[in-house]
Write an enzyme that holds these catalytic residues in place. Sequence first.
Site, PDB file in Angstrom:
ATOM      1  N   SER A 136       0.849  -1.199   0.000  1.00  0.00           N
ATOM      2  CA  SER A 136       0.000   0.000   0.000  1.00  0.00           C
ATOM      3  C   SER A 136       0.877   1.238   0.000  1.00  0.00           C
ATOM      4  O   SER A 136       2.011   1.213   0.512  1.00  0.00           O
ATOM      5  CB  SER A 136      -0.898   0.003   1.243  1.00  0.00           C
ATOM      6  OG  SER A 136      -1.558   1.253   1.388  1.00  0.00           O
ATOM      7  N   TYR A 149      -1.990  -0.747  10.355  1.00  0.00           N
ATOM      8  CA  TYR A 149      -2.104  -1.126   8.938  1.00  0.00           C
ATOM      9  C   TYR A 149      -0.817  -0.801   8.180  1.00  0.00           C
ATOM     10  O   TYR A 149      -0.271  -1.646   7.454  1.00  0.00           O
ATOM     11  CB  TYR A 149      -3.282  -0.391   8.318  1.00  0.00           C
ATOM     12  CG  TYR A 149      -3.462  -0.654   6.829  1.00  0.00           C
ATOM     13  CD1 TYR A 149      -4.000  -1.855   6.378  1.00  0.00           C
ATOM     14  CD2 TYR A 149      -3.093   0.303   5.886  1.00  0.00           C
ATOM     15  CE1 TYR A 149      -4.169  -2.096   5.022  1.00  0.00           C
ATOM     16  CE2 TYR A 149      -3.259   0.065   4.531  1.00  0.00           C
ATOM     17  CZ  TYR A 149      -3.798  -1.135   4.106  1.00  0.00           C
ATOM     18  OH  TYR A 149      -3.946  -1.368   2.764  1.00  0.00           O
TER      19      TYR A 149
END
Length: 252
Positions: A136, A149
């Site tokens: 990501s 995350y």
Amino acid sequence: MIIWITGAGSGLGRELARQYAADGHRLVVSARTAENLDSLARECRDMPGEIIAQPCDVTDRRAVTDCVRKMVTEAGVPDRVILNAGTHIPSSLDRFDADIHQRLMEVNYMGVVHCLEAILPALQERQHGQIAIVSSLAAWRGLPYAGAYGASKAALVTLAESLRPELARTGIDLRLVCPGFVRTPLTDRNEFHMPLLMETGDAAEAFRRGLEDNRFRIVFPRRMAWVMALLRILPDRLFFRLSSKLLRSDDS
């Protein structure tokens, strides 16, 4: 081409499977929820490609090994492996919880490690294949409310960078995919504004184009990648000043 996609039950993984099936490829799709895979197979039944559902929880090491063994036996060794399974749980100081961090590392990081452990011997024996690890843009710099995350996705960046040269010597092409915000059930959990939010179909097309190119790092949308690249080179003093402004805007 035989393609294995994890996290194919929803979101980006599901859309990738749909697009590849429309192009006539043979797909082995994995996700924890069998019902999602069954609905995907029904959705693609009139397409020229083939969907083979292999339910699997990537956090279960033995289950992943069994899934890969069955896939190789029934469908063949995949030409392309897309390790997309992941989850997102927003985190902040108000609800700092070790369980959240552990869960995200188990799914986002160890899930990829389990899949690599299971599939690499077959790819190395054949000395051919492509692997895409989905990280990501949130891994590029620590963003507010994304500590857990971002840490799990940053671990994938280090893993991919470390493995790439060694795998290249065995004929395996390893890619790192770093999306920005994509409209999925996971991003629907976010309570903050998501700049440059991409629709799933557009993101899947950018993903596929990147795999056909020769770049190691596949990023989209481009403008979001430029912003994150700038944040990476900003001095800490300036970066944390910007982060503090984001926190204040969310609180107001």
